[in-house]
Design an enzyme around this catalytic site. Structure first.
Site, mmCIF file in Angstrom:
data_model
loop_
_atom_site.group_PDB
_atom_site.id
_atom_site.type_symbol
_atom_site.label_atom_id
_atom_site.label_comp_id
_atom_site.label_asym_id
_atom_site.label_seq_id
_atom_site.Cartn_x
_atom_site.Cartn_y
_atom_site.Cartn_z
ATOM 1 N N HIS A 170 8.600 3.038 9.115
ATOM 2 C CA HIS A 170 8.342 2.529 10.214
ATOM 3 C C HIS A 170 6.917 2.679 10.797
ATOM 4 O O HIS A 170 7.199 4.218 11.019
ATOM 5 C CB HIS A 170 9.580 2.427 11.241
ATOM 6 C CG HIS A 170 9.518 1.636 12.499
ATOM 7 N ND1 HIS A 170 9.465 0.185 12.593
ATOM 8 C CD2 HIS A 170 9.077 1.869 13.722
ATOM 9 C CE1 HIS A 170 9.164 -0.175 13.531
ATOM 10 N NE2 HIS A 170 8.781 0.819 14.584
ATOM 11 N N ASN A 182 13.389 3.736 4.553
ATOM 12 C CA ASN A 182 12.419 2.738 5.154
ATOM 13 C C ASN A 182 11.312 3.588 5.837
ATOM 14 O O ASN A 182 11.530 4.873 6.232
ATOM 15 C CB ASN A 182 13.093 1.792 6.121
ATOM 16 C CG ASN A 182 12.189 0.769 6.666
ATOM 17 O OD1 ASN A 182 11.535 0.149 5.687
ATOM 18 N ND2 ASN A 182 12.358 0.673 7.941
ATOM 19 N N SER A 209 0.738 -1.240 0.022
ATOM 20 C CA SER A 209 0.036 -0.225 0.087
ATOM 21 C C SER A 209 1.024 1.307 -0.005
ATOM 22 O O SER A 209 0.443 2.305 -0.613
ATOM 23 C CB SER A 209 -0.830 0.086 1.289
ATOM 24 O OG SER A 209 -0.236 0.159 2.371
ATOM 25 N N ASP A 218 15.989 -0.173 11.823
ATOM 26 C CA ASP A 218 15.167 1.011 12.451
ATOM 27 C C ASP A 218 15.941 2.265 12.951
ATOM 28 O O ASP A 218 15.587 2.775 13.959
ATOM 29 C CB ASP A 218 14.091 0.698 13.390
ATOM 30 C CG ASP A 218 12.951 -0.309 12.635
ATOM 31 O OD1 ASP A 218 12.689 -1.128 13.413
ATOM 32 O OD2 ASP A 218 12.916 -0.243 11.593
HETATM 33 C C1 GRF Z 1 3.274 -0.870 7.246
HETATM 34 O O1 GRF Z 1 2.839 -0.818 8.635
HETATM 35 C C2 GRF Z 1 4.592 -0.631 7.192
HETATM 36 O O2 GRF Z 1 5.005 0.568 7.971
HETATM 37 C C3 GRF Z 1 5.543 -1.548 7.576
HETATM 38 O O3 GRF Z 1 4.730 -2.748 6.763
HETATM 39 C C4 GRF Z 1 3.085 -2.381 6.806
HETATM 40 C C5 GRF Z 1 2.584 -2.717 5.398
HETATM 41 O O4 GRF Z 1 3.228 -1.817 4.490
HETATM 42 N N1 GRF Z 1 6.816 -1.435 7.188
HETATM 43 P P1 GRF Z 1 2.539 -1.995 2.652
HETATM 44 O O5 GRF Z 1 1.107 -1.804 2.881
HETATM 45 O O6 GRF Z 1 3.085 -3.371 2.306
HETATM 46 O O7 GRF Z 1 3.218 -0.848 2.119
#
Ligand code: GRF
Length: 203
Positions: free
Chosen positions: A108, A106, A12, A144
């Site tokens: 987090h 990245n 996403s 992180d």
């Molecule tokens: C999100 O919470 C991101 O912060 C973490 O992975 C989760 C899913 O991210 N690192 P996405 O929907 O795959 O971009």
């Protein structure tokens, strides 16, 4: 700025970045989307936008060093000059970090340095924070840990469970990650030790 995006799950954040690039808001081009999981939805999102999508399952490699070398080769092959980790759930080895030093971002889902690791939202909800959040940071050899680029404050509620808080944080991630990449792509971000500096926008 040619950028490779690494995903492990739904993608996403990749989608949010893709949409902003296609809206002309980010001076970047995604050269490839790579995943350590063949079933990552992020690969499907990339393919739907005509972006090369490649799975490098870490199970196909004898050890972490071999995996990192293969991943780095694929990223370089794509022509990427920067790397965006978007829900990528592996730690990059020192050779990869060195090859793209200060050019790897990245995101987090917590206000670093609070709640590092793979359960940020759950740990924040369990702690009972009033304010949770998300952090975009440069990647260094530790997890992180790199210099912070941008953070979002996200209200937490006492009855939040991990999923509810993670979902609320995710919506803020989709705003700050494209912003961070736009700054990197425009060359406005410089590093001064642990601090990131944002140059004034060209008028
Ligand atoms: C999100 O919470 C991101 O912060 C973490 O992975 C989760 C899913 O991210 N690192 P996405 O929907 O795959 O971009």
């Amino acid at each position: 700025l040619p950028v490779a995006v690494l995903v492990s799950g739904s993608g996403s954040n990749l989608q949010a970045i893709l949409d902003r690039i296609e809206a002309g808001r980010i001076d970047a081009r995604i050269t490839a989307v790579l995943s350590n999981r063949a079933d990552a939805q992020g690969l499907v999102r990339a393919a739907a936008h005509g972006i090369p999508a490649l799975a490098l399952p870490h199970g196909d490699y004898p050890d972490r060093t071999a995996y990192d070398a293969a991943l780095l080769a694929a990223v370089r092959q794509s022509g990427a000059e920067a790397v965006v980790l978007a829900g990528f759930m592996r730690i990059l080895g020192p050779d990869f970090v060195a090859a793209y030093r200060d050019r790897i971002l990245n995101i987090h889902p917590a206000l670093l340095p609070s709640f590092p690791g793979v359960r940020g939202p759950a740990d924040a909800a369990a702690y009972g924070v009033a304010i949770a959040g998300a952090t975009v940071h440069f990647v260094d050899e530790k997890m992180d840990n790199g210099p912070i680029v941008i953070q979002a404050a996200v209200p937490a509620r006492p009855d939040d469970d991990a999923a509810a808080l993670a979902a609320r944080i995710l919506a803020f991630e989709h705003r700050i990650y494209p912003q961070a990449l736009a700054w990197l792509a425009s060359g406005r971000l410089t590093l001064d030790g642990r601090k990131t500096r944002l140059a004034p926008a060209a008028i």
